[in-house]
Design an enzyme around this catalytic site. Structure first.
Site, mmCIF file in Angstrom:
data_model
loop_
_atom_site.group_PDB
_atom_site.id
_atom_site.type_symbol
_atom_site.label_atom_id
_atom_site.label_comp_id
_atom_site.label_asym_id
_atom_site.label_seq_id
_atom_site.Cartn_x
_atom_site.Cartn_y
_atom_site.Cartn_z
ATOM 1 N N PRO A 130 0.791 -1.233 0.000
ATOM 2 C CA PRO A 130 0.000 0.000 0.000
ATOM 3 C C PRO A 130 0.825 1.286 0.000
ATOM 4 C CG PRO A 130 0.228 -0.759 2.241
ATOM 5 C CD PRO A 130 1.011 -1.732 1.366
ATOM 6 N N GLU A 131 2.119 1.199 -0.263
ATOM 7 C CA GLU A 131 2.994 2.355 -0.064
ATOM 8 C C GLU A 131 2.509 3.602 -0.802
ATOM 9 O OE1 GLU A 131 5.730 -1.151 0.863
ATOM 10 O OE2 GLU A 131 4.024 -0.722 -0.444
ATOM 11 N N VAL A 132 2.110 3.459 -2.080
ATOM 12 C CA VAL A 132 1.713 4.662 -2.826
ATOM 13 C C VAL A 132 0.490 5.332 -2.202
ATOM 14 C CG1 VAL A 132 2.745 3.890 -4.992
ATOM 15 C CG2 VAL A 132 0.344 3.308 -4.496
#
Length: 269
Positions: A143-145
């Protein structure tokens, strides 16, 4: 029963069962998110395992029904000047990547036993293990973005395990996939019903591995590594720089705040 190697409560519990060493990520109240203390404990464990000529298998799991929720975002959002945050995040991201690489290079065969959340950096542990088994309730996400960050050090591992196309979709979309889909994509090698099934499946793998000669197993792992580098020269440093740039910037501040406040980030509107 396993003999506990340390009676002190630590972020990583280590037990030995004959030739099998079990590493249990142990911050269940945070879904085993990685903070500095857990990183230091993992570094010490990797130091010991690299010099351990008696153990043959490492089983990596998480306490409390979850595997690893990735980096503790509270530390990402910690204070200091922009330059200090930039340097701290670059160093942290580089250390994280080194831990995945060191796990993969251990002479022992590494088995990841996955329940619950395996998000962000947790995917790095799943993919740098030699064999990954998950329960049906396991969930996988990069989920980094969505937090204003980049999946710098996990991306090469995801690409190696799943292929570039599947990894690209996963890191750009940032959605959660279930264990069945993870198995279909090759992110994990086996999916079982529940915790009891996980214990049984790990036991079967351990029985198989005992049939392999220790030196032959270690040399086979070395040959697999010799097939080619994980990523091009300079990627780890470039990834750490990209992570630091994003982590120290306004998007990460908004993305992490939105995550902590359980609301959409400003750009999602």
């Amino acid at each position: 029963m396993g003999e506990r190697m340390s009676e002190t409560e630590t972020p990583v519990q280590i037990t030995r069962e004959g030739p099998v060493v079990r590493l249990t990520l142990n911050r269940p109240q945070r879904r085993n998110a990685m903070n500095n203390a857990m990183g230091a404990a993992l570094d010490a464990a990797l130091d010991a395992l690299e010099a351990d000529h008696d153990s043959r298998v490492v089983v990596l799991s998480g306490a409390g029904g979850h595997f690893c929720a990735g980096l503790d975002l509270g530390e990402v959002a910690s204070g200091g000047t922009e330059a200090e945050r930039l340097a701290a995040q670059q160093a942290r991201n580089h250390r994280t990547g080194q831990r995945f690489l060191r796990l993969s290079r251990l002479p022992q065969v590494v088995v990841a036993a996955v329940q619950g959340s395996a998000h962000a950096g947790g995917l790095g542990w799943v993919c740098s293990a030699d064999i990954a088994i998950a329960t049906a309730d396991a969930r996988f996400c990069a989920p980094e973005v969505r937090r204003g960050l980049v999946p710098a050090q996990i991306l090469p591992w995801l690409t190696r395990r799943m292929g570039r196309s599947a990894a690209t979709r996963m890191v750009l979309r940032g959605d959660v996939i279930d264990a069945t889909e993870a198995g279909r994509l090759g992110l994990v090698h086996q999916v079982v019903d529940d915790a009891a099934g996980l214990d049984a499946a790990v036991g079967t793998v351990l029985a198989d591995l005992r049939q392999g000669a220790p030196m032959a197993l270690a040399e086979t792992k070395a040959l697999i590594a010799a097939l080619g580098p994980l990523s091009p020269d300079g990627y780890a440093e470039a990834g750490a720089q990209a992570f630091a740039k994003c982590a120290a910037g306004p998007e990460a501040r908004e993305g992490i705040a939105a995550f902590q406040q359980k609301r959409p980030p400003a750009w999602a509107g």
